[in-house]
Motif scaffolding. Sequence first.
Motif, PDB file in Angstrom:
ATOM      1  N   ALA A  20       0.829  -1.207   0.000  1.00  0.00           N
ATOM      2  CA  ALA A  20       0.000   0.000   0.000  1.00  0.00           C
ATOM      3  C   ALA A  20       0.865   1.259   0.000  1.00  0.00           C
ATOM      4  O   ALA A  20       0.538   2.241  -0.667  1.00  0.00           O
ATOM      5  CB  ALA A  20      -0.933  -0.011   1.211  1.00  0.00           C
ATOM      6  N   GLN A  21       1.972   1.224   0.734  1.00  0.00           N
ATOM      7  CA  GLN A  21       2.862   2.381   0.794  1.00  0.00           C
ATOM      8  C   GLN A  21       3.586   2.621  -0.528  1.00  0.00           C
ATOM      9  O   GLN A  21       3.974   3.750  -0.816  1.00  0.00           O
ATOM     10  CB  GLN A  21       3.875   2.205   1.927  1.00  0.00           C
ATOM     11  N   LEU A  22       3.760   1.584  -1.328  1.00  0.00           N
ATOM     12  CA  LEU A  22       4.450   1.715  -2.612  1.00  0.00           C
ATOM     13  C   LEU A  22       3.538   2.165  -3.756  1.00  0.00           C
ATOM     14  O   LEU A  22       4.015   2.599  -4.794  1.00  0.00           O
ATOM     15  CB  LEU A  22       5.110   0.388  -2.991  1.00  0.00           C
ATOM     16  N   ARG A  23       2.236   2.082  -3.559  1.00  0.00           N
ATOM     17  CA  ARG A  23       1.294   2.420  -4.634  1.00  0.00           C
ATOM     18  C   ARG A  23       1.478   3.811  -5.221  1.00  0.00           C
ATOM     19  O   ARG A  23       1.428   3.962  -6.447  1.00  0.00           O
ATOM     20  CB  ARG A  23      -0.148   2.231  -4.172  1.00  0.00           C
ATOM     21  N   PRO A  24       1.684   4.860  -4.398  1.00  0.00           N
ATOM     22  CA  PRO A  24       1.857   6.186  -5.010  1.00  0.00           C
ATOM     23  C   PRO A  24       3.045   6.257  -5.971  1.00  0.00           C
ATOM     24  O   PRO A  24       2.962   6.913  -7.014  1.00  0.00           O
ATOM     25  CB  PRO A  24       2.062   7.115  -3.806  1.00  0.00           C
ATOM     26  N   LEU A  25       4.130   5.569  -5.654  1.00  0.00           N
ATOM     27  CA  LEU A  25       5.291   5.556  -6.544  1.00  0.00           C
ATOM     28  C   LEU A  25       4.960   4.804  -7.830  1.00  0.00           C
ATOM     29  O   LEU A  25       5.295   5.272  -8.929  1.00  0.00           O
ATOM     30  CB  LEU A  25       6.497   4.928  -5.838  1.00  0.00           C
ATOM     31  N   ALA A  26       4.307   3.666  -7.709  1.00  0.00           N
ATOM     32  CA  ALA A  26       3.935   2.892  -8.895  1.00  0.00           C
ATOM     33  C   ALA A  26       3.005   3.695  -9.797  1.00  0.00           C
ATOM     34  O   ALA A  26       3.193   3.744 -11.020  1.00  0.00           O
ATOM     35  CB  ALA A  26       3.285   1.572  -8.493  1.00  0.00           C
ATOM     36  N   THR A  27       2.035   4.361  -9.207  1.00  0.00           N
ATOM     37  CA  THR A  27       1.104   5.184  -9.985  1.00  0.00           C
ATOM     38  C   THR A  27       1.843   6.314 -10.685  1.00  0.00           C
ATOM     39  O   THR A  27       1.622   6.583 -11.870  1.00  0.00           O
ATOM     40  CB  THR A  27      -0.004   5.740  -9.068  1.00  0.00           C
ATOM     41  N   PHE A  28       2.734   6.968  -9.956  1.00  0.00           N
ATOM     42  CA  PHE A  28       3.540   8.071 -10.499  1.00  0.00           C
ATOM     43  C   PHE A  28       4.355   7.600 -11.705  1.00  0.00           C
ATOM     44  O   PHE A  28       4.344   8.227 -12.766  1.00  0.00           O
ATOM     45  CB  PHE A  28       4.443   8.576  -9.370  1.00  0.00           C
ATOM     46  N   LEU A  29       5.047   6.486 -11.557  1.00  0.00           N
ATOM     47  CA  LEU A  29       5.892   5.984 -12.640  1.00  0.00           C
ATOM     48  C   LEU A  29       5.059   5.496 -13.827  1.00  0.00           C
ATOM     49  O   LEU A  29       5.428   5.725 -14.983  1.00  0.00           O
ATOM     50  CB  LEU A  29       6.804   4.872 -12.122  1.00  0.00           C
ATOM     51  N   CYS A  30       3.949   4.849 -13.552  1.00  0.00           N
ATOM     52  CA  CYS A  30       3.071   4.388 -14.636  1.00  0.00           C
ATOM     53  C   CYS A  30       2.453   5.578 -15.372  1.00  0.00           C
ATOM     54  O   CYS A  30       2.405   5.583 -16.610  1.00  0.00           O
ATOM     55  CB  CYS A  30       1.981   3.477 -14.090  1.00  0.00           C
ATOM     56  N   ASP A  31       1.987   6.552 -14.620  1.00  0.00           N
ATOM     57  CA  ASP A  31       1.397   7.738 -15.254  1.00  0.00           C
ATOM     58  C   ASP A  31       2.424   8.444 -16.133  1.00  0.00           C
ATOM     59  O   ASP A  31       2.107   8.912 -17.228  1.00  0.00           O
ATOM     60  CB  ASP A  31       0.859   8.706 -14.196  1.00  0.00           C
ATOM     61  N   HIS A  32       3.656   8.515 -15.655  1.00  0.00           N
ATOM     62  CA  HIS A  32       4.713   9.142 -16.461  1.00  0.00           C
ATOM     63  C   HIS A  32       4.985   8.325 -17.721  1.00  0.00           C
ATOM     64  O   HIS A  32       5.047   8.868 -18.824  1.00  0.00           O
ATOM     65  CB  HIS A  32       5.989   9.298 -15.638  1.00  0.00           C
ATOM     66  N   ALA A  33       5.124   7.026 -17.571  1.00  0.00           N
ATOM     67  CA  ALA A  33       5.434   6.162 -18.717  1.00  0.00           C
ATOM     68  C   ALA A  33       4.330   6.187 -19.769  1.00  0.00           C
ATOM     69  O   ALA A  33       4.605   6.074 -20.966  1.00  0.00           O
ATOM     70  CB  ALA A  33       5.662   4.732 -18.236  1.00  0.00           C
ATOM     71  N   GLU A  34       3.104   6.377 -19.320  1.00  0.00           N
ATOM     72  CA  GLU A  34       1.967   6.358 -20.239  1.00  0.00           C
ATOM     73  C   GLU A  34       1.500   7.757 -20.630  1.00  0.00           C
ATOM     74  O   GLU A  34       0.447   7.921 -21.231  1.00  0.00           O
ATOM     75  CB  GLU A  34       0.838   5.534 -19.616  1.00  0.00           C
ATOM     76  N   ALA A  87       6.775   6.770  -0.421  1.00  0.00           N
ATOM     77  CA  ALA A  87       6.881   5.481  -1.115  1.00  0.00           C
ATOM     78  C   ALA A  87       8.337   5.156  -1.450  1.00  0.00           C
ATOM     79  O   ALA A  87       8.770   4.007  -1.304  1.00  0.00           O
ATOM     80  CB  ALA A  87       6.031   5.499  -2.386  1.00  0.00           C
ATOM     81  N   ILE A  88       9.094   6.153  -1.874  1.00  0.00           N
ATOM     82  CA  ILE A  88      10.519   5.934  -2.158  1.00  0.00           C
ATOM     83  C   ILE A  88      11.244   5.533  -0.874  1.00  0.00           C
ATOM     84  O   ILE A  88      12.086   4.632  -0.885  1.00  0.00           O
ATOM     85  CB  ILE A  88      11.154   7.175  -2.817  1.00  0.00           C
ATOM     86  N   PHE A  89      10.901   6.173   0.238  1.00  0.00           N
ATOM     87  CA  PHE A  89      11.512   5.807   1.521  1.00  0.00           C
ATOM     88  C   PHE A  89      11.215   4.338   1.858  1.00  0.00           C
ATOM     89  O   PHE A  89      12.085   3.610   2.329  1.00  0.00           O
ATOM     90  CB  PHE A  89      11.009   6.695   2.660  1.00  0.00           C
ATOM     91  N   THR A  90       9.995   3.905   1.612  1.00  0.00           N
ATOM     92  CA  THR A  90       9.620   2.507   1.855  1.00  0.00           C
ATOM     93  C   THR A  90      10.436   1.583   0.961  1.00  0.00           C
ATOM     94  O   THR A  90      10.944   0.551   1.418  1.00  0.00           O
ATOM     95  CB  THR A  90       8.111   2.299   1.604  1.00  0.00           C
ATOM     96  N   LEU A  91      10.559   1.946  -0.302  1.00  0.00           N
ATOM     97  CA  LEU A  91      11.307   1.129  -1.248  1.00  0.00           C
ATOM     98  C   LEU A  91      12.776   0.998  -0.834  1.00  0.00           C
ATOM     99  O   LEU A  91      13.338  -0.093  -0.856  1.00  0.00           O
ATOM    100  CB  LEU A  91      11.216   1.742  -2.643  1.00  0.00           C
ATOM    101  N   LEU A  92      13.384   2.101  -0.436  1.00  0.00           N
ATOM    102  CA  LEU A  92      14.806   2.105  -0.103  1.00  0.00           C
ATOM    103  C   LEU A  92      15.097   1.512   1.272  1.00  0.00           C
ATOM    104  O   LEU A  92      16.174   0.957   1.491  1.00  0.00           O
ATOM    105  CB  LEU A  92      15.365   3.527  -0.182  1.00  0.00           C
ATOM    106  N   GLY A  93      14.170   1.662   2.197  1.00  0.00           N
ATOM    107  CA  GLY A  93      14.362   1.155   3.556  1.00  0.00           C
ATOM    108  C   GLY A  93      14.945   2.217   4.481  1.00  0.00           C
ATOM    109  O   GLY A  93      15.626   3.142   4.034  1.00  0.00           O
ATOM    110  N   PRO A  94      14.680   2.101   5.770  1.00  0.00           N
ATOM    111  CA  PRO A  94      15.040   3.155   6.728  1.00  0.00           C
ATOM    112  C   PRO A  94      16.539   3.388   6.901  1.00  0.00           C
ATOM    113  O   PRO A  94      16.946   4.463   7.328  1.00  0.00           O
ATOM    114  CB  PRO A  94      14.410   2.679   8.040  1.00  0.00           C
ATOM    115  N   GLN A  95      17.355   2.413   6.570  1.00  0.00           N
ATOM    116  CA  GLN A  95      18.802   2.567   6.755  1.00  0.00           C
ATOM    117  C   GLN A  95      19.505   3.193   5.555  1.00  0.00           C
ATOM    118  O   GLN A  95      20.694   3.506   5.632  1.00  0.00           O
ATOM    119  CB  GLN A  95      19.440   1.208   7.075  1.00  0.00           C
TER     120      GLN A  95
END
Length: 109
Positions: A20-34, A87-95
């Motif tokens: 769920a936390q990654l969805r905004p990033l996926a939407t952003f990248l898909c919207d850009h690609a399309e 979402a990027i923070f979730t993808l990369l991880g807290p460290q």
Amino acid sequence: CRAQNLLQRFPAGAGASEAAQLRPLATFLCDHAEGRLGGSSNWDQLFHQAAQAARRGEFSGALYSLLSIKNMNPIFRDGAPRRIMEAIFTLLGPQDPLVQAYQPQMQSA
């Protein structure tokens, strides 16, 4: 876009919160690609630059652009830059050093 579809249909249970936390990033990248990001303002151009950087895996550039938008225009696209940064923070991880550098800036602005 496949990533967006997978995250939207992610089953409940282990990993559902992260999905769920990654969805905004996926939407952003898909919207850009399309070609669905649209807009021609300076903010829109910076938003496009952030998407291009993220698609190349250059998260430092993406976070910089998104933070710039968020700081100068916090209501841009209903706060999308902040949600995408989270979402990027979730993808990369807290460290990750980028998370440690940008997360406090995002929260303090």
